[in-house]
Design a protein around this motif. Structure first.
Motif, PDB file in Angstrom:
ATOM      1  N   VAL A 172      40.905 -48.809  16.390  1.00 47.34           N
ATOM      2  CA  VAL A 172      40.835 -47.416  15.937  1.00 47.34           C
ATOM      3  C   VAL A 172      39.373 -47.015  15.729  1.00 47.34           C
ATOM      4  O   VAL A 172      38.940 -45.937  16.136  1.00 47.34           O
ATOM      5  N   ASN A 178      46.277 -44.456  20.357  1.00 44.06           N
ATOM      6  CA  ASN A 178      47.407 -45.386  20.192  1.00 44.06           C
ATOM      7  C   ASN A 178      47.842 -45.978  21.530  1.00 44.06           C
ATOM      8  O   ASN A 178      48.150 -47.174  21.623  1.00 44.06           O
ATOM      9  N   VAL A 196      48.989 -48.595  12.199  1.00 40.75           N
ATOM     10  CA  VAL A 196      47.996 -47.626  11.728  1.00 40.75           C
ATOM     11  C   VAL A 196      48.463 -46.990  10.421  1.00 40.75           C
ATOM     12  O   VAL A 196      47.697 -46.872   9.457  1.00 40.75           O
ATOM     13  N   ASP A 207      43.851 -40.229   6.878  1.00 40.78           N
ATOM     14  CA  ASP A 207      44.074 -40.166   8.317  1.00 40.78           C
ATOM     15  C   ASP A 207      43.164 -41.152   9.031  1.00 40.78           C
ATOM     16  O   ASP A 207      42.449 -41.931   8.408  1.00 40.78           O
ATOM     17  N   ARG A 208      43.180 -41.096  10.346  1.00 45.34           N
ATOM     18  CA  ARG A 208      42.410 -42.042  11.159  1.00 45.34           C
ATOM     19  C   ARG A 208      40.908 -41.855  10.978  1.00 45.34           C
ATOM     20  O   ARG A 208      40.132 -42.801  11.088  1.00 45.34           O
TER      21      ARG A 208
END
Length: 226
Positions: A172, A178, A196, A207-208
């Protein structure tokens, strides 16, 4: 479901242009406009915004402070902030990501990129401009890249992750989607999404975008400047 968008920029002309663009899409609508950060925080709550397009430099309460206030308010936990900036390589952007922004986008981006950014942020599925964000964080953190400046609290939090979750976190932070991670690890995209989500829950990340920052701050991923 219609995505409710709030525009926060001190330039009325830019807000008008963004409004026309956003309102032209069948799946989104502008629910308010703010000329400073304080107004953006108030309207985000009053208008029940899903996504805030936030300029960084505004008079009074700037975009950075406003992002921090939105991120810290439990009532606004579902609101996603996308930072709009004239300069994509800007340490304020990293500070905004740390404050809780979901990502950033240059004001010179194409209209389709802006609309896609809104949809991505609303869906919470992926980091915006992953390669650019990774490079930005790397450049910023490379200035303080010593073991003494690693965040021990961040490193300790990683102990809660499984080996596979750490592996996914590294991917990530590398700016991979993904689907790309699934292909590299030879698992399904749904499995990657599960890892994740579990990593975000364990690390307390919204969040990411915040996962990427945590990966660098903890030392799990080392900044690399080309």
């Amino acid at each position: 479901m219609t995505i409710r968008v709030l525009l926060a920029d001190d330039q009325a002309l830019l807000r008008s242009a963004f409004r026309v663009l956003v309102d032209s899409e069948p799946d989104m609508e502008v629910v308010g406009e703010a000329s400073d950060g304080a107004e953006a925080v108030r309207l985000a709550k009053e208008r029940q915004a899903d996504v805030v397009l936030m300029d960084i430099r505004m008079p009074g309460t700037d975009g950075l402070a406003a992002t921090r206030l939105i991120s810290a308010d439990p009532a606004l936990a579902e609101v996603r902030v996308v930072i709009l900036t004239t300069f994509e390589v800007d340490d304020y952007v990293v500070r905004s990501l740390r404050a809780g922004a979901s990502g950033f986008l240059g004001k010179g981006s194409e209209p389709d990129e802006l609309l896609n950014a809104i949809r991505v942020a609303a869906g919470g599925e992926a980091l915006l401009s992953p390669a650019a964000t990774k490079g930005l964080i790397a450049r910023f953190l490379a200035q303080r890249d010593t073991d003494d400046e690693r965040d021990p609290a961040r490193s300790g939090q990683l102990d809660a992750l499984t080996v596979r979750e750490r592996e996914v976190l590294v991917k990530v932070a590398g700016g991979h989607s993904n689907d790309e991670i699934a292909e590299r690890l030879e698992v399904s995209p749904l499995t990657v999404k599960t890892h994740v989500n579990r990593a975000m829950a364990k690390l307390g990340a919204r969040d990411r975008a915040q996962l990427v920052v945590m990966a660098y701050e903890s030392g799990l991923v080392r900044p690399r400047v080309d």
